[in-house]
Write a protein that holds these residues in place. Structure first.
Motif, PDB file in Angstrom:
ATOM      1  N   SER A  59     -38.224  24.267  13.664  1.00 13.61           N
ATOM      2  CA  SER A  59     -37.586  23.552  13.023  1.00 13.61           C
ATOM      3  C   SER A  59     -36.778  22.200  13.102  1.00 13.61           C
ATOM      4  N   THR A  63     -31.930  20.212  17.529  1.00 10.73           N
ATOM      5  CA  THR A  63     -31.991  19.131  17.397  1.00 10.73           C
ATOM      6  C   THR A  63     -30.928  18.026  16.202  1.00 10.73           C
ATOM      7  N   MET A  76     -36.832  21.870  21.865  1.00 12.76           N
ATOM      8  CA  MET A  76     -38.222  21.823  22.786  1.00 12.76           C
ATOM      9  C   MET A  76     -38.767  20.590  22.954  1.00 12.76           C
ATOM     10  N   GLU A  78     -42.295  18.386  23.068  1.00 12.69           N
ATOM     11  CA  GLU A  78     -43.263  18.787  21.684  1.00 12.69           C
ATOM     12  C   GLU A  78     -44.489  18.258  23.181  1.00 12.69           C
ATOM     13  N   THR A  86     -34.793  28.523  21.753  1.00  8.19           N
ATOM     14  CA  THR A  86     -33.398  29.598  21.034  1.00  8.19           C
ATOM     15  C   THR A  86     -33.786  30.376  21.346  1.00  8.19           C
ATOM     16  N   ASP A 180     -37.872  16.667   6.729  1.00  7.38           N
ATOM     17  CA  ASP A 180     -38.854  15.460   6.798  1.00  7.38           C
ATOM     18  C   ASP A 180     -38.783  15.707   5.090  1.00  7.38           C
TER      19      ASP A 180
HETATM   20  N1  LIG Z   1     -40.860  16.424  11.774  1.00  7.64           N
HETATM   21  C1  LIG Z   1     -39.856  16.733  12.932  1.00  7.64           C
HETATM   22  N2  LIG Z   1     -39.774  16.739  14.208  1.00  7.64           N
HETATM   23  C2  LIG Z   1     -38.779  17.353  14.058  1.00  7.64           C
HETATM   24  C3  LIG Z   1     -37.233  16.630  13.487  1.00  7.64           C
HETATM   25  N3  LIG Z   1     -36.374  17.277  14.363  1.00  7.64           N
HETATM   26  C4  LIG Z   1     -37.513  17.284  16.051  1.00  7.64           C
HETATM   27  N4  LIG Z   1     -37.838  17.845  15.659  1.00  7.64           N
HETATM   28  C5  LIG Z   1     -39.274  18.224  16.881  1.00  7.64           C
HETATM   29  O1  LIG Z   1     -39.646  19.423  16.712  1.00  7.64           O
HETATM   30  C6  LIG Z   1     -39.917  19.387  18.145  1.00  7.64           C
HETATM   31  C7  LIG Z   1     -38.769  21.095  18.194  1.00  7.64           C
HETATM   32  O2  LIG Z   1     -36.994  21.082  17.738  1.00  7.64           O
HETATM   33  P1  LIG Z   1     -36.211  22.093  18.101  1.00  7.64           P
HETATM   34  O3  LIG Z   1     -34.312  21.358  17.581  1.00  7.64           O
HETATM   35  O4  LIG Z   1     -35.979  22.297  19.293  1.00  7.64           O
HETATM   36  O5  LIG Z   1     -36.160  22.649  16.966  1.00  7.64           O
HETATM   37  P2  LIG Z   1     -35.764  24.412  16.918  1.00  7.64           P
HETATM   38  O6  LIG Z   1     -35.240  24.777  15.712  1.00  7.64           O
HETATM   39  O7  LIG Z   1     -34.381  24.511  17.556  1.00  7.64           O
HETATM   40  O8  LIG Z   1     -36.245  25.377  18.246  1.00  7.64           O
HETATM   41  P3  LIG Z   1     -36.522  26.798  18.597  1.00  7.64           P
HETATM   42  O9  LIG Z   1     -35.019  26.621  18.921  1.00  7.64           O
HETATM   43  O10 LIG Z   1     -37.154  26.999  19.097  1.00  7.64           O
HETATM   44  O11 LIG Z   1     -36.297  27.548  17.295  1.00  7.64           O
HETATM   45  C8  LIG Z   1     -38.831  19.009  19.090  1.00  7.64           C
HETATM   46  O12 LIG Z   1     -40.536  18.400  19.613  1.00  7.64           O
HETATM   47  C9  LIG Z   1     -38.367  17.983  18.169  1.00  7.64           C
HETATM   48  O13 LIG Z   1     -38.451  16.520  18.619  1.00  7.64           O
HETATM   49  C10 LIG Z   1     -37.994  16.576  12.405  1.00  7.64           C
HETATM   50  O14 LIG Z   1     -36.880  15.570  11.817  1.00  7.64           O
HETATM   51  N5  LIG Z   1     -39.028  16.003  11.984  1.00  7.64           N
END
Ligand SMILES: Nc1nc2c(ncn2[C@@H]2O[C@H](COP(=O)(O)OP(=O)(O)OP(=O)(O)O)[C@@H](O)[C@H]2O)c(=O)[nH]1
Length: 778
Positions: A59, A63, A76, A78, A86, A180
């Motif tokens: 989610s 990031t 991640m 994408e 994580t 978002d």
């Molecule tokens: N739609 C959308 N995608 C995003 C946003 N921020 C990051 N992403 C994308 O979401 C994907 C997952 O991002 P992460 O930051 O790895 O998400 P996470 O929640 O840490 O993932 P886990 O650690 O696996 O749970 C990446 O491909 C990011 O580029 C956002 O604000 N909106």
């Protein structure tokens, strides 16, 4: 679970501001302490912050954390699809502040399958125990959807928080971050919607009895933020990020979020151990009692801090005190040195330890103080023993200088007291400067030790001084009385006893007076004074007795002299012409009594038993006037006569012997005198022709002697010698030389030889009569 684990794709990990705290298999990994040390967090005390994030998998949690705090959590890729990046719990350090960031595995982790609910509970509990702020990351689209993962997560969070709250009433800030955000529904309305959902969840959870009617606001502060789509609206997204970032990092921002009441109050140096303990407890499914955990941590950490501080103390003690003390023996400002060291170490202990539970840190501080005190006291004792030794030696040196060459002083005690004062004053100053301020130490024991050393030394020196005083005064006394006694005994008169007693009394009184002066100067006790004076008095008497005894060795000669003086010499000391003495027996009797009288005078000597009053020393002496002391009042002596003690000089046996010898000695004189009288009476004259016949018949022998020079010289010498012996009465010296007894024996032999052939002469029996008179006098 490990089977479901996907390969982690990590981007931008360029430094060590990141590590996996708890791995996918729920194990705490890595060396937390070392990592935190490298982050320079351990020394921050409570000046650090903790924040955690929870939310759905992929989610954008990592990031946003990276964007807000400059961390390097793996994001991640994408292009590879929605994979989990994580796993477990990661910890990162903010690049721009002392903030520790926890990135928690996504809640709807498909990799964990059914186990995700269990892990969700553990990780939530862990985050709530550690983090001041909890970010709940959620898509706008999920708001209002009860089946969305976030709702289950929130339910868990609320439940575990209630669990924690029963023991530790700490508040947590929950920041809802709507990702978002489209703006289709205005944000206040969205916020309300979220709040409605939260309250609904709150109402639904099982609450302990005491929190049955509670509201969510009692436990949490709630904040709401939104961010637009990162890819579709990148600029607006960045602007939003910047705004939220300020809330977390800018302390001057009105909406600064890290408020003191959220801080978990775990000192940073104890954090690694605390994290371990908390996670271990969570894993065992036991109730997480934060205060107990904190107390355990406090005990552990305070003990560690105490030991570290003591180690440092030992190093500094060796460097600053032990080594200099062993070198110089005495450190004048030891107390200050110790105090500085003590405070330095305790302050060093207090800084980290006081962040822990107060009672525990205080208890450990007391333990540390006690240990430090023990070590310091050893050094204090070492110094005090050296101070005592040094000052005792100084006292000895001063004493030897003051009483150089064993000088006898009338102010012995006064001078010693002055020396003592100087030494004790120095001892007190040094001792007080050696004491650790505000300690319970005392110098009493060391003062007593020094006093004992000094007193023993003084006692010894006093005895030596007393011996010298006794010797000096006794010698003085002997030197003064001996010539006086010789004088009195040179010609013994009837008053001899009275005069000797007077002389003895005045001289002993004078010496006793001298003794008293010296003994008072030594601060002698009454008992010591009496003992010393009594000892002297006995010795003083013995001097007189010995002198009398010495004189009595020649009593026979003296008696004969007295007899001769009366019998052989007349008035003006002219030789007596016996031819004209009418009553020779009477003269003989009178002369005999002279000698016997002398014997009687020397038979005993009477001296006062003591000059001390029954109450104590002689207090009737006028000690201020020496002259008066020497001149003894005769009446007083007579009064004291009753208390006199007889000292026998010539015992009865010796007395009898002397009488016999004397009788024999004088008998010859009487015979000679009688013989002179008789020869005079017969008027026997040698006719002149006798000398002519002697010359005629003896001429050859006379010529022989005259012609032989040896015989002639011998005859001349004998003639001259005989003339001088007779002329100057040197026959007495001859008697002394050969001894009175030998002389008497020779005379007795000669008389005995003659008596057999001479005419019998009746010697008047005056001896027995005199003896009877003496007894009457006594
Ligand atoms: N739609 C959308 N995608 C995003 C946003 N921020 C990051 N992403 C994308 O979401 C994907 C997952 O991002 P992460 O930051 O790895 O998400 P996470 O929640 O840490 O993932 P886990 O650690 O696996 O749970 C990446 O491909 C990011 O580029 C956002 O604000 N909106």
């Amino acid at each position: 679970m490990s089977e479901n684990k996907k390969e982690i794709k990590v981007h931008n990990i360029s430094n060590t501001r990141l590590f996996q705290l708890i791995d996918g298999e729920e194990k705490m990994v890595g060396n937390t302490k070392d990592v935190m040390k490298s982050w320079d967090i351990l020394s921050k005390g409570n000046n650090y912050h903790t924040i955690g994030i929870i939310g759905c998998q992929s989610s954008g949690k990592s990031t946003i954390l990276n964007l807000l705090f400059g961390t390097n959590f793996p994001v991640m890729d994408e292009t590879q699809g929605l994979n989990q990046t994580t796993q477990g719990i990661w910890m990162g350090k903010s690049a721009s502040s002392d903030t520790l960031v926890l990135d928690v595995e996504g809640t709807d982790s498909s990799e964990r399958g059914e186990d995700h609910i269990k892990f969700e509970r553990k990780s939530s509990l862990f985050c709530l125990a550690i983090a001041e702020i909890l970010i709940v990351n959620l898509w706008e689209t999920d708001i209002g959807r009860y089946d969305a993962a976030n709702y289950g997560l929130l339910k868990t969070v609320f439940e575990v928080n209630l669990e924690l709250f029963t023991t530790e009433q700490s508040r947590t800030l929950i920041c809802f971050l709507v990702r978002d955000f489209t703006g289709t529904v205005e944000f206040p309305l969205l916020k309300k919607k979220i709040l409605d959902n939260i309250n609904l969840i709150w109402d639904q959870i099982q609450k302990p009895e005491q929190f049955k009617d509670s509201r969510i606001e009692q436990f949490f502060d709630l904040q709401f933020f939104n961010l637009v789509h990162k890819i579709l609206q990148p600029k607006k997204f960045s602007k939003g990020v910047k705004q939220i970032k300020d809330f977390f990092l800018d302390k001057n921002n009105t909406f600064y979020l890290f408020k003191p009441e959220y801080h978990r109050q775990i000192p940073s140096d104890g954090l690694p151990d605390y994290l371990q303990n908390i996670w271990d407890t969570i894993l065992t499914n036991k109730a997480l009692d934060i205060p107990t955990q904190k107390e355990m941590l406090s005990l552990f950490r305070c003990d560690e801090i105490k030991n570290e501080c003591f180690k440092k103390f030992e190093t500094l003690l060796l460097e600053r005190i032990v080594e200099p003390l062993q070198k110089d023996k005495i450190l004048p400002e030891l107390g200050q040195l110790m105090n500085k060291l003590f405070n330095e170490i305790i302050d060093e202990y207090k800084i980290p330890a006081n962040r822990y539970v107060q009672e525990v840190s205080q208890q450990k501080q007391e333990e540390l103080e006690e240990k430090i005190n023990e070590e310091l006291f050893k050094q204090f004792t070492y110094q005090m023993k050296n101070v005592s030794k040094k000052l005792f030696k100084k006292f000895q040196r001063k004493f030897e200088k003051e009483f150089k060459d064993n000088e006898i002083s009338l102010e012995f005690a006064k001078k010693i007291n002055q020396l003592k004062m100087v030494i004790y004053e120095e001892f007190e100053n040094t001792s007080n400067n050696s004491l650790l301020p505000n300690s319970s130490w005392s110098i009493e024991q060391f003062t007593l030790e020094l006093e004992n050393l000094v007193d023993n030394y003084i006692h010894e020196q006093k005895n030596h001084a007393l011996k010298r005083i006794k010797k000096k005064l006794y010698d003085d006394y002997v030197n003064r009385i001996t010539p006086e006694l010789d004088n009195l005994l040179g010609f013994i008169e009837n008053q001899i006893q009275f005069k000797v007693k007077g002389l003895f009394t005045s001289m002993t009184k004078y010496t006793i007076f001298e003794f008293e002066k010296y003994l008072k100067g030594m601060e002698a006790t009454e008992e010591q004074m009496n003992d010393t004076i009594n000892q002297f008095y006995e010795k003083a008497k013995q001097v007189v007795i010995d002198k009398f005894k010495e004189n009595a060795r020649f009593i026979g000669i003296h008696m004969k002299e007295r007899f001769d003086e009366k019998f052989k010499y007349g008035e003006n000391h002219t030789p007596r012409d016996f031819t004209i003495v009418s009553d020779l027996p009477q003269l003989f009797e009178t002369a005999t009594n002279e000698g016997i009288n002398l014997l009687n005078l020397l038979k005993s000597i009477y001296l006062p038993k003591s000059l001390l009053n029954p109450e104590g020393r002689n207090n009737n002496l006028d000690l201020d006037d020496e002259e008066e002391v020497i001149e003894t009042d005769e009446n007083e002596l007579e009064k004291e006569a009753e208390q006199d003690e007889e000292h026998v000089i010539i015992d009865d046996k010796e007395y009898e012997i002397q009488i016999k010898l004397y009788k024999k000695d004088i008998e010859m004189s009487y015979r000679e005198a009688m013989s002179i009288q008789q020869s005079n009476k017969t008027s026997m004259k040698i006719p002149n022709f006798f000398w002519l016949l002697l010359l005629f018949f003896g001429r050859n022998d006379a010529i022989k002697i005259i012609r032989n020079p040896i015989l002639f010289i011998l005859l001349a010498l004998l003639g001259v010698g005989g003339f001088f012996l007779h002329k100057f009465n040197l026959h007495l010296m001859l008697i002394r030389f050969i001894g009175p007894r030998t002389w008497n024996s020779i005379k007795a032999f000669m008389l005995g030889g003659k008596s057999s052939s001479s005419q019998a002469i009746v010697v008047p029996n005056t001896i027995n009569k005199n003896k009877q008179d003496e007894k009457k006098d006594k």
